[in-house]
Design an enzyme around this catalytic site. Sequence first.
Site, PDB file in Angstrom:
ATOM      1  CD  GLU A  10      -4.110  -3.377 -10.971  1.00 39.22           C
ATOM      2  OE1 GLU A  10      -4.727  -4.109 -10.160  1.00 39.22           O
ATOM      3  OE2 GLU A  10      -2.940  -3.017 -10.793  1.00 39.22           O
ATOM      4  CG  ASP A  29       7.153   2.763  -8.893  1.00 42.89           C
ATOM      5  OD1 ASP A  29       6.116   3.006  -9.557  1.00 42.89           O
ATOM      6  OD2 ASP A  29       7.233   1.833  -8.077  1.00 42.89           O
TER       7      ASP A  29
HETATM    8  C1  UGA Z   1       1.463  -2.280  -7.828  1.00 48.35           C
HETATM    9  C2  UGA Z   1       0.704  -1.634  -8.977  1.00 48.35           C
HETATM   10  O1  UGA Z   1       1.595  -1.432 -10.063  1.00 48.35           O
HETATM   11  C3  UGA Z   1       0.142  -0.292  -8.489  1.00 48.35           C
HETATM   12  O2  UGA Z   1      -0.490   0.376  -9.547  1.00 48.35           O
HETATM   13  C4  UGA Z   1      -0.836  -0.556  -7.363  1.00 48.35           C
HETATM   14  O3  UGA Z   1      -1.343   0.654  -6.854  1.00 48.35           O
HETATM   15  C5  UGA Z   1      -0.074  -1.265  -6.235  1.00 48.35           C
HETATM   16  O4  UGA Z   1       0.563  -2.452  -6.724  1.00 48.35           O
HETATM   17  C6  UGA Z   1      -0.999  -1.629  -5.078  1.00 48.35           C
HETATM   18  O5  UGA Z   1      -0.726  -2.627  -4.413  1.00 48.35           O
HETATM   19  O6  UGA Z   1      -1.945  -0.903  -4.812  1.00 48.35           O
HETATM   20  P1  UGA Z   1       3.649  -1.267  -6.561  1.00 48.35           P
HETATM   21  O7  UGA Z   1       4.923  -1.038  -7.284  1.00 48.35           O
HETATM   22  O8  UGA Z   1       3.567  -2.375  -5.589  1.00 48.35           O
HETATM   23  O9  UGA Z   1       2.520  -1.376  -7.625  1.00 48.35           O
HETATM   24  O10 UGA Z   1       3.148   0.086  -5.837  1.00 48.35           O
HETATM   25  P2  UGA Z   1       3.886   1.457  -5.641  1.00 48.35           P
HETATM   26  O11 UGA Z   1       4.656   1.816  -6.862  1.00 48.35           O
HETATM   27  O12 UGA Z   1       4.587   1.476  -4.344  1.00 48.35           O
HETATM   28  O13 UGA Z   1       2.630   2.458  -5.539  1.00 48.35           O
HETATM   29  C7  UGA Z   1       1.819   2.760  -6.642  1.00 48.35           C
HETATM   30  C8  UGA Z   1       1.666   4.269  -6.780  1.00 48.35           C
HETATM   31  O14 UGA Z   1       1.048   4.784  -5.611  1.00 48.35           O
HETATM   32  C9  UGA Z   1       2.991   5.015  -6.948  1.00 48.35           C
HETATM   33  O15 UGA Z   1       2.821   6.049  -7.894  1.00 48.35           O
HETATM   34  C10 UGA Z   1       3.273   5.571  -5.568  1.00 48.35           C
HETATM   35  O16 UGA Z   1       4.001   6.787  -5.576  1.00 48.35           O
HETATM   36  C11 UGA Z   1       1.860   5.790  -5.018  1.00 48.35           C
HETATM   37  N1  UGA Z   1       1.776   5.630  -3.563  1.00 48.35           N
HETATM   38  C12 UGA Z   1       2.298   4.547  -2.954  1.00 48.35           C
HETATM   39  C13 UGA Z   1       1.145   6.590  -2.819  1.00 48.35           C
HETATM   40  O17 UGA Z   1       0.659   7.596  -3.352  1.00 48.35           O
HETATM   41  N2  UGA Z   1       1.067   6.431  -1.437  1.00 48.35           N
HETATM   42  C14 UGA Z   1       1.610   5.375  -0.793  1.00 48.35           C
HETATM   43  O18 UGA Z   1       1.513   5.289   0.451  1.00 48.35           O
HETATM   44  C15 UGA Z   1       2.237   4.401  -1.571  1.00 48.35           C
HETATM   45 MN    MN Z   2       5.453   0.663  -8.392  1.00 44.79          MN
END
Ligand code: UGA
Ligand code: MN
Length: 326
Positions: free
Chosen positions: A276, A190
């Site tokens: 991280e 995203d």
């Molecule tokens: C923040 C950080 O930018 C992420 O790199 C980190 O993994 C995340 O926090 C965290 O809390 O672990 P955020 O925008 O809150 O990011 O997280 P998302 O963008 O919703 O998820 C990060 C990535 O994991 C995305 O590529 C999303 O597609 C993937 N994801 C998310 C999954 O594969 N499974 C899920 O259930 C949720």
């Molecule tokens: Mn994100």
Amino acid sequence: MKSALCSRFFILLPWILIVIIMLDVDPRRPAPQLTSRPYFSPHTVGCGGSRIPLRRGSLGRDAAERQKRNESRPPLQAEPRLPTIYAITPTYSRPVQKAELTRLANTFRQVAQLHWILVEDRATRSELVSSFLARAGLPNTHLHVPTPRRYKRPWLPRATEQRNAGLAWLRQRHQHQSAQPGVLFFADDDNTYSLELFQEMRTTRKVSVWPVGLVGGRRYERPLVKNGKVVGWYTGWREDRPFAIDMAGFAVSLQVILSNPKAVFKRRGSQPGMQESDFLKQITTVEELEPKANNCTKVLVWHTRTEKVNLANEPKYHLDTVNIEV
Ligand code: UGA
Ligand code: MN
């Protein structure tokens, strides 16, 4: 005598010109690219497949041509291979997934020598992502691993298992050969990535860092740099983090990934925002970090988050006469 020489010269001149032109034209040479970018790779590779190295230009042939013409330029060496950028993207099924992946692929397609490791958070590969990748025009590897249900909680870190699956694939792929130059980057589906970011990360020697926009409750977070070294962090959230940086703010050389085979993302004891630091602690130190983006003064990546879509009027049962993938 003088006029005889002159007329002979003018008779020969067109022939000399023709010979020069013929030597200079290589009928096999492809039409020149308008710009060095955008760059499009026609090679799409499925799970675990090998990738055809992508090269620009035809230096070898040019050198041979020059030699034929006996030109006295310094001998050309083979073009050094660009380090491959491996982008690990965790992704999960939701209404905006295909839109996110489309934006990401449109960016990646403009980056030379990039290999996309897309890891689905699922027990099987989805039809949507499989057919998307088949038409994406990018070297890729399609993996999948489901997040255990107990970890699917809003307050727990996301994508731990998927990033580890990507790391395992990289290590396995390179286990028998001496490491080709490569750089690993965790590219969430995203975020928004500028093309300049890839130029910056490509020269990573061990671990490189740069600012990230729209993150941590601020316009940006960034590593603070003094005399070319990271000395602290500009952040408004959990300043106690050893590496106060988002997942989008660093890259690691393939060599470092391979020489630290145990470095992975951990579930135990891990909190959101600490993934991280937990990972970077295993492979580097703050002093060792390589600042990019003009000593960490430029934002080249943004931690954008797509708004949840409004599906309030979506019918409960399928009403349309066609089935459309969105
Ligand atoms: C923040 C950080 O930018 C992420 O790199 C980190 O993994 C995340 O926090 C965290 O809390 O672990 P955020 O925008 O809150 O990011 O997280 P998302 O963008 O919703 O998820 C990060 C990535 O994991 C995305 O590529 C999303 O597609 C993937 N994801 C998310 C999954 O594969 N499974 C899920 O259930 C949720
Ligand atoms: Mn994100």
